[in-house]
Design a protein around this motif. Structure first.
Motif, PDB file in Angstrom:
ATOM      1  N   PHE A 128     -27.105 -30.680  -1.445  1.00 20.26           N
ATOM      2  CA  PHE A 128     -26.913 -30.651   0.001  1.00 20.26           C
ATOM      3  C   PHE A 128     -27.265 -29.270   0.549  1.00 20.26           C
ATOM      4  CE2 PHE A 128     -24.328 -29.902   3.807  1.00 20.26           C
ATOM      5  CZ  PHE A 128     -24.811 -30.919   4.615  1.00 20.26           C
ATOM      6  N   SER A 129     -26.790 -28.219  -0.096  1.00 22.37           N
ATOM      7  CA  SER A 129     -27.106 -26.855   0.352  1.00 22.37           C
ATOM      8  C   SER A 129     -28.607 -26.606   0.324  1.00 22.37           C
ATOM      9  CB  SER A 129     -26.391 -25.824  -0.523  1.00 22.37           C
ATOM     10  OG  SER A 129     -25.009 -25.913  -0.369  1.00 22.37           O
ATOM     11  N   GLY A 130     -29.265 -27.077  -0.721  1.00 24.63           N
ATOM     12  CA  GLY A 130     -30.713 -26.898  -0.829  1.00 24.63           C
ATOM     13  C   GLY A 130     -31.475 -27.664   0.235  1.00 24.63           C
ATOM     14  N   LEU A 131     -31.044 -28.891   0.536  1.00 27.25           N
ATOM     15  CA  LEU A 131     -31.707 -29.690   1.573  1.00 27.25           C
ATOM     16  C   LEU A 131     -31.532 -29.054   2.951  1.00 27.25           C
ATOM     17  CD1 LEU A 131     -30.755 -33.276   0.347  1.00 27.25           C
ATOM     18  CD2 LEU A 131     -33.038 -32.245   0.306  1.00 27.25           C
ATOM     19  N   VAL A 132     -30.351 -28.503   3.218  1.00 30.22           N
ATOM     20  CA  VAL A 132     -30.116 -27.807   4.490  1.00 30.22           C
ATOM     21  C   VAL A 132     -30.978 -26.551   4.547  1.00 30.22           C
ATOM     22  CG1 VAL A 132     -28.406 -26.542   5.865  1.00 30.22           C
ATOM     23  CG2 VAL A 132     -27.810 -28.762   4.862  1.00 30.22           C
ATOM     24  N   ALA A 133     -31.000 -25.773   3.460  1.00 26.46           N
ATOM     25  CA  ALA A 133     -31.788 -24.542   3.421  1.00 26.46           C
ATOM     26  C   ALA A 133     -33.273 -24.810   3.639  1.00 26.46           C
ATOM     27  CB  ALA A 133     -31.554 -23.821   2.089  1.00 26.46           C
ATOM     28  N   ASP A 134     -33.766 -25.933   3.118  1.00 26.28           N
ATOM     29  CA  ASP A 134     -35.172 -26.299   3.272  1.00 26.28           C
ATOM     30  C   ASP A 134     -35.474 -27.014   4.582  1.00 26.28           C
ATOM     31  OD1 ASP A 134     -35.447 -25.172   0.773  1.00 26.28           O
ATOM     32  OD2 ASP A 134     -36.125 -27.006  -0.228  1.00 26.28           O
ATOM     33  N   GLY A 135     -34.457 -27.233   5.420  1.00 29.33           N
ATOM     34  CA  GLY A 135     -34.659 -27.885   6.708  1.00 29.33           C
ATOM     35  C   GLY A 135     -34.827 -29.396   6.620  1.00 29.33           C
ATOM     36  N   LEU A 136     -34.461 -29.992   5.492  1.00 34.49           N
ATOM     37  CA  LEU A 136     -34.607 -31.434   5.339  1.00 34.49           C
ATOM     38  C   LEU A 136     -33.398 -32.195   5.860  1.00 34.49           C
ATOM     39  CD1 LEU A 136     -36.217 -31.348   1.806  1.00 34.49           C
ATOM     40  CD2 LEU A 136     -37.358 -31.967   3.955  1.00 34.49           C
ATOM     41  N   LEU A 137     -32.263 -31.510   5.982  1.00 38.01           N
ATOM     42  CA  LEU A 137     -31.048 -32.074   6.573  1.00 38.01           C
ATOM     43  C   LEU A 137     -30.484 -31.048   7.538  1.00 38.01           C
ATOM     44  CD1 LEU A 137     -29.113 -33.674   3.554  1.00 38.01           C
ATOM     45  CD2 LEU A 137     -30.418 -34.864   5.317  1.00 38.01           C
TER      46      LEU A 137
END
Length: 143
Positions: A128-137
């Motif tokens: 989840f943290s990675g998806l937020v950091a990458d702008g996917l969520l």
């Protein structure tokens, strides 16, 4: 080389470009930490970018081939199960990747199952943290 072998090789070499050619445009990815699937090649490739950064000491340790009914359309598809082990934030993970292939050998449905529960929780937080950091969520709203 089988489609499962091609996938395994791409993951082990952390080659997102190779993964792009192995997925259908409308691929569905069923995660152990999310109720609804991730849908579509751009989202699933983004997710794999995060996963490849998140897993430590990722390795496939077994595989099985056969057929299975898909969740997407209920048809029976050529399938493979790849057994893996990895570490996420110090938690040992044991899991399987269940791949369903279309008639051209591309992955149309992907399901991941992992254990134990503490590892599922650690994986969910890291992804989840990675998806937020990458702008996917979107980032969660402050409470």
């Amino acid at each position: 080389m089988t489609p499962a072998d091609s996938f395994r090789s791409a993951v082990e070499s952390r080659d997102l470009a190779a993964l792009d050619g192995l997925f259908t445009d409308d691929i569905r990815f069923y995660s152990p930490v999310k109720f609804r699937p991730f849908e579509g090649k751009p989202m699933v490739l983004g997710l794999f970018g995060v996963l490849l950064r998140t897993f430590e000491d990722f390795r496939y340790v077994g595989n099985y081939a056969g057929t299975a009914e898909t969740s997407t359309d209920g048809t029976t598809a050529s399938s493979a199960v790849l057994v893996f082990r990895a570490t996420v934030n110090g938690r040992e993970i044991h899991g399987i990747d269940l791949l369903h292939f279309d008639d051209d050998g591309r992955i149309k449905e992907f399901t991941v199952m992992v254990r134990p529960q503490s590892a599922v929780h650690a994986l969910g937080e890291a992804v989840f943290s990675g998806l937020v950091a990458d702008g996917l969520l979107p980032a969660p709203a402050d409470r």
